[in-house]
Design a protein around this motif. Structure first.
Motif, short mmCIF file in Angstrom:
data_model
loop_
_atom_site.label_atom_id
_atom_site.label_comp_id
_atom_site.label_asym_id
_atom_site.label_seq_id
_atom_site.Cartn_x
_atom_site.Cartn_y
_atom_site.Cartn_z
N ASP A 152 0.84 -1.19 0.00
CA ASP A 152 0.00 0.00 0.00
C ASP A 152 0.89 1.26 0.00
N PRO A 153 0.32 2.45 -0.19
CA PRO A 153 1.13 3.67 -0.24
C PRO A 153 1.85 4.00 1.06
N PHE A 154 1.52 3.30 2.14
CA PHE A 154 2.16 3.54 3.42
C PHE A 154 3.33 2.60 3.66
N GLY A 155 3.61 1.73 2.67
CA GLY A 155 4.75 0.83 2.76
C GLY A 155 4.45 -0.52 3.36
N TYR A 156 3.18 -0.78 3.68
CA TYR A 156 2.80 -2.06 4.28
C TYR A 156 1.99 -2.90 3.29
N SER A 157 1.70 -4.11 3.70
CA SER A 157 0.91 -5.01 2.86
C SER A 157 -0.58 -4.65 2.95
N TYR A 158 -1.27 -4.74 1.82
CA TYR A 158 -2.73 -4.66 1.85
C TYR A 158 -3.26 -5.91 2.55
N GLY A 159 -4.40 -5.76 3.18
CA GLY A 159 -5.07 -6.92 3.78
C GLY A 159 -6.13 -7.45 2.83
N TYR A 160 -6.22 -8.76 2.73
CA TYR A 160 -7.25 -9.38 1.88
C TYR A 160 -7.76 -10.63 2.57
N SER A 161 -9.08 -10.74 2.69
CA SER A 161 -9.65 -11.87 3.42
C SER A 161 -10.95 -12.35 2.77
N THR A 162 -11.13 -13.65 2.79
CA THR A 162 -12.38 -14.27 2.33
C THR A 162 -12.93 -15.20 3.43
N ILE A 163 -12.62 -14.88 4.67
CA ILE A 163 -12.96 -15.78 5.77
C ILE A 163 -14.46 -15.97 5.95
N GLN A 164 -15.24 -14.90 5.76
CA GLN A 164 -16.68 -15.04 5.96
C GLN A 164 -17.31 -15.87 4.85
N ALA A 165 -16.81 -15.70 3.64
CA ALA A 165 -17.33 -16.50 2.53
C ALA A 165 -16.98 -17.97 2.71
N ALA A 166 -15.80 -18.24 3.29
CA ALA A 166 -15.35 -19.62 3.45
C ALA A 166 -16.04 -20.32 4.61
N THR A 167 -16.31 -19.59 5.68
CA THR A 167 -16.85 -20.22 6.89
C THR A 167 -18.35 -20.00 7.08
N GLY A 168 -18.88 -18.96 6.47
CA GLY A 168 -20.28 -18.62 6.70
C GLY A 168 -20.52 -18.01 8.05
N ASP A 169 -19.45 -17.73 8.77
CA ASP A 169 -19.55 -17.16 10.12
C ASP A 169 -19.54 -15.64 10.01
#
Length: 239
Positions: A152-169
């Motif tokens: 990202d522009p701040f020098g860190y990694s973007y976060g990406y998650s599909t946990i809700q789609a995978a677990t339904g929780d």
């Protein structure tokens, strides 16, 4: 020949006055230095503010563009980009973008959208690239090395998650499709409510990293809300 005492006094006073004419006193020097220090601080703080605003604006643009690429990926594959790492990262509890979990999910997103393997800078033969990443979006900057994560522009990694789609929780993650976000340089884990908050399409408010892009499966939208460390809240919708 002798002169009266008054004459001596007048001559001595005049010579001393001419000798120091135009010089600064110690107090004047202190005042000038203090003013310079104050002005320097104001300039530096203004520059820092502008840089943060510019970085956040760029992050919003990048998140919207990557979200659109995720939609294109889903149109072809029936699912959003995902793997075991993206199915486990939870934006609600993970707020440190320098952690391995962020890097792994970001790398997975890069591989799936660019059509590469193991962070290669060249897509696989015959693979479709859904997104062409600019060099300044990838880490490391050395283009002869494999990609470790989307930066990202701040020098860190973007976060990406599909946990809700995978677990339904619904208590994990924020969206039934995917979460894509930047912490805007914040590293609190878990994220605190004092950092920022996000309002989802159902008007529920959650503690959240500084900037999050969300999508819904029923429409091709990216709804992003942010409150950065500068205290400026904005919303935008990807067309």
């Amino acid at each position: 020949m002798e002169f009266p005492p008054d004459v001596y006094k007048g001559v001595c006073f005049k010579r001393l006055t001419n000798r120091f004419d135009g010089a600064f006193t110690l107090i004047e020097l202190i005042v000038v230095i203090t003013v310079i220090i104050i002005l320097t601080g104001l300039v530096l703080s203004t520059v820092g503010y502008a840089q943060k605003k510019g970085a956040r604006a760029r992050a919003e643009t990048e998140i919207a563009a990557i979200s659109a690429a995720c939609e294109s990926y889903k149109a072809d594959n029936g699912v959003y980009p995902n793997n075991g790492d993206t199915n486990n990262l939870d934006a609600r509890t993970s707020g440190n973008p320098s952690s391995p979990s962020y890097n792994l999910t970001s790398l997975a997103l890069y591989n799936l959208l660019f059509g590469a393997t193991n962070g290669s800078r060249t897509p696989n033969a015959g693979a479709r690239s859904y997104f062409l990443f600019k060099p300044n979006m990838l880490s490391p900057a050395d283009q002869t090395q494999n990609v470790l994560y989307i930066r990202d522009p701040f020098g860190y990694s973007y976060g990406y998650s599909t946990i809700q789609a995978a677990t339904g929780d619904t208590t994990k993650g924020y969206n039934p499709t995917f979460d894509l976000w930047t912490t805007c340089g914040l590293t609190n884990s878990p994220p605190s409510a004092a950092d920022s908050s996000i309002r989802d399409p159902h008007s529920a408010i959650f503690p959240q990293p500084s900037l999050v892009c969300t999508t819904t499966s029923t429409r091709r939208l990216g709804l992003c809300s942010s409150i950065d460390p500068l205290g400026d809240a904005r919303n935008f919708v990807e067309p």
